[in-house]
Design a protein around this motif. Structure first.
Motif, short mmCIF file in Angstrom:
data_model
loop_
_atom_site.label_atom_id
_atom_site.label_comp_id
_atom_site.label_asym_id
_atom_site.label_seq_id
_atom_site.Cartn_x
_atom_site.Cartn_y
_atom_site.Cartn_z
N THR A 237 1.39 -1.28 0.02
CA THR A 237 -0.19 -0.10 -0.10
C THR A 237 0.85 1.12 -0.05
N MET A 239 0.55 5.63 -0.58
CA MET A 239 -0.09 6.82 0.36
C MET A 239 0.44 7.68 0.71
N ASP A 250 -4.88 7.61 -0.25
CA ASP A 250 -4.72 6.34 -0.99
C ASP A 250 -3.77 6.86 -3.04
#
Length: 364
Positions: A237, A239, A250
């Motif tokens: 992930t 961000m 995001d």
């Protein structure tokens, strides 16, 4: 006068099945409440299933004591990088410079989170600056090269903050144009996983090997800019926080990313004919303690990785190719889809008319 028998007036007998239906309805309501409470409990558990611990041996922050000195720091400088009181400057705002800072200690954490506090600024105006910086988790370290100051064909993870649109300028030189669907807004953040044999396509800004990305207007900001990289349960992930609101936005979220243990963290940057100051203010690595079942632990032990990889990489690239279709291809795709729908509707009407006609004849 005969007394009135009031017992018959109040002798109510519910219809058969009255209580059973009522009990069933009550049972369904209780089950629904239990499910809602379970979901709420699970979501609460998910929020608290991870604990984070700052790993100082893998972190870089002020006052940068001993950074670059032989043997006295966990971090090592390379190229044109230099340490000041406020930042580690990977490159100055000068042409043809490249620099990096690398951790000396390999990381053996299964789950981790890297928070990058950085700054990109310079005198160049829009599209007259370059080239960008990168955050690395790779097998190799301290290697100069063309990929934002690091070697090509690297082994591991690279997250790039690309500030110059090479592909766009190349297309403009050929007197062609992007379609609105494929054009990117720069600066652009993207991620790539390399296995030692995959090359970064500099002329196409890494499109062929990109896992995902987002635009990020990070140049010459008056407030702090942050990049967040998390790797948990083989899920990557990324961000960003660049608006000065202290809120993460995001950028990409990709499951099935397999990164071996024992790689090194680093940051690098490069300038060419155009330039910028590329500054790292801090790199803070957090160990994430994630609750796992015995089955998950056994599966991870059995599937120990030696080469980085991404599950369903072909599907990711297919999605990128579909996103990059030309306007003409999109037009014909929509056209044929509409014609197909009309054809199916006509066939449905004909079949229904024939069925209805034969149904009426049966009653004569």
């Amino acid at each position: 006068m005969a007394p009135v028998n009031t017992s018959k007036c109040f002798d109510f007998k519910p219809p058969m099945g009255f209580f059973s239906r009522r009990e069933m309805a009550l049972k369904y309501i209780l089950i629904l409440i239990f499910i809602l409470l379970t979901i709420n409990t699970c979501s609460c558990d998910d929020d608290h299933e991870m604990e984070e611990f700052l790993k100082r041996e893998h972190s870089l922050s002020k006052p940068y004591q001993g950074v670059g000195a032989l043997g006295s720091s966990h971090w090592e400088l390379m190229g044109d990088a230099m340490v000041t009181t406020d930042q580690v400057r990977l490159t100055p705002d000068m042409q043809s410079r490249q620099g990096a800072v690398w951790s000396r200690i390999p990381c053996h954490l299964k789950d981790w989170e890297m928070q990058v506090h950085f700054k990109i600024h310079g005198q160049g105006k829009k599209n007259l600056n370059g080239d960008g910086l990168a955050i690395w988790y790779t097998k190799e370290r301290m290697q100069k090269g063309p990929v934002f100051g690091n070697m090509d064909n690297f082994t591991g993870l690279g997250v790039f903050v690309d500030t110059y649109p090479n592909e766009e300028k190349h297309i403009e030189a050929q007197k062609k144009r992007y379609t609105p669907r494929t054009q990117r807004i720069f600066p652009y953040v993207l991620a790539m996983v390399g296995n030692g044999s995959v090359s970064y396509d500099h002329e196409r800004d890494g499109r062929p090997t990109e896992l995902g990305g987002c635009n990020a207007m990070v140049r010459n900001l008056k407030h702090d800019s942050f990049l967040f990289i998390r790797y948990v349960r083989r899920r990557l992930t990324v961000m960003i926080d660049i608006d000065g609101q202290h809120e993460w936005r995001d950028c990409l979220d990709i499951p099935g990313v397999r990164l071996p243990l024992g790689y090194y963290f680093g940051a690098s940057a490069v300038t060419g004919d155009l330039s910028d100051n590329h500054d790292i203010i801090s790199l803070k690595l957090y160990q994430l303690t994630v609750l796992r079942s015995k089955k998950e632990e056994e599966e991870e032990e059995q599937a120990e990785m030696t080469i980085p990889s991404v599950d369903n990489m072909d599907l990711l690239q297919l999605g990128q190719n579909e996103a990059g279709m030309s306007g003409l291809s999109i037009f014909f795709t929509v056209l044929f889809s509409m014609l197909g729908c009309i054809f199916l509707i006509v066939i449905g009407i004909v079949v229904y008319s024939q069925w209805n006609e034969s149904r009426r004849k049966r009653f004569y």
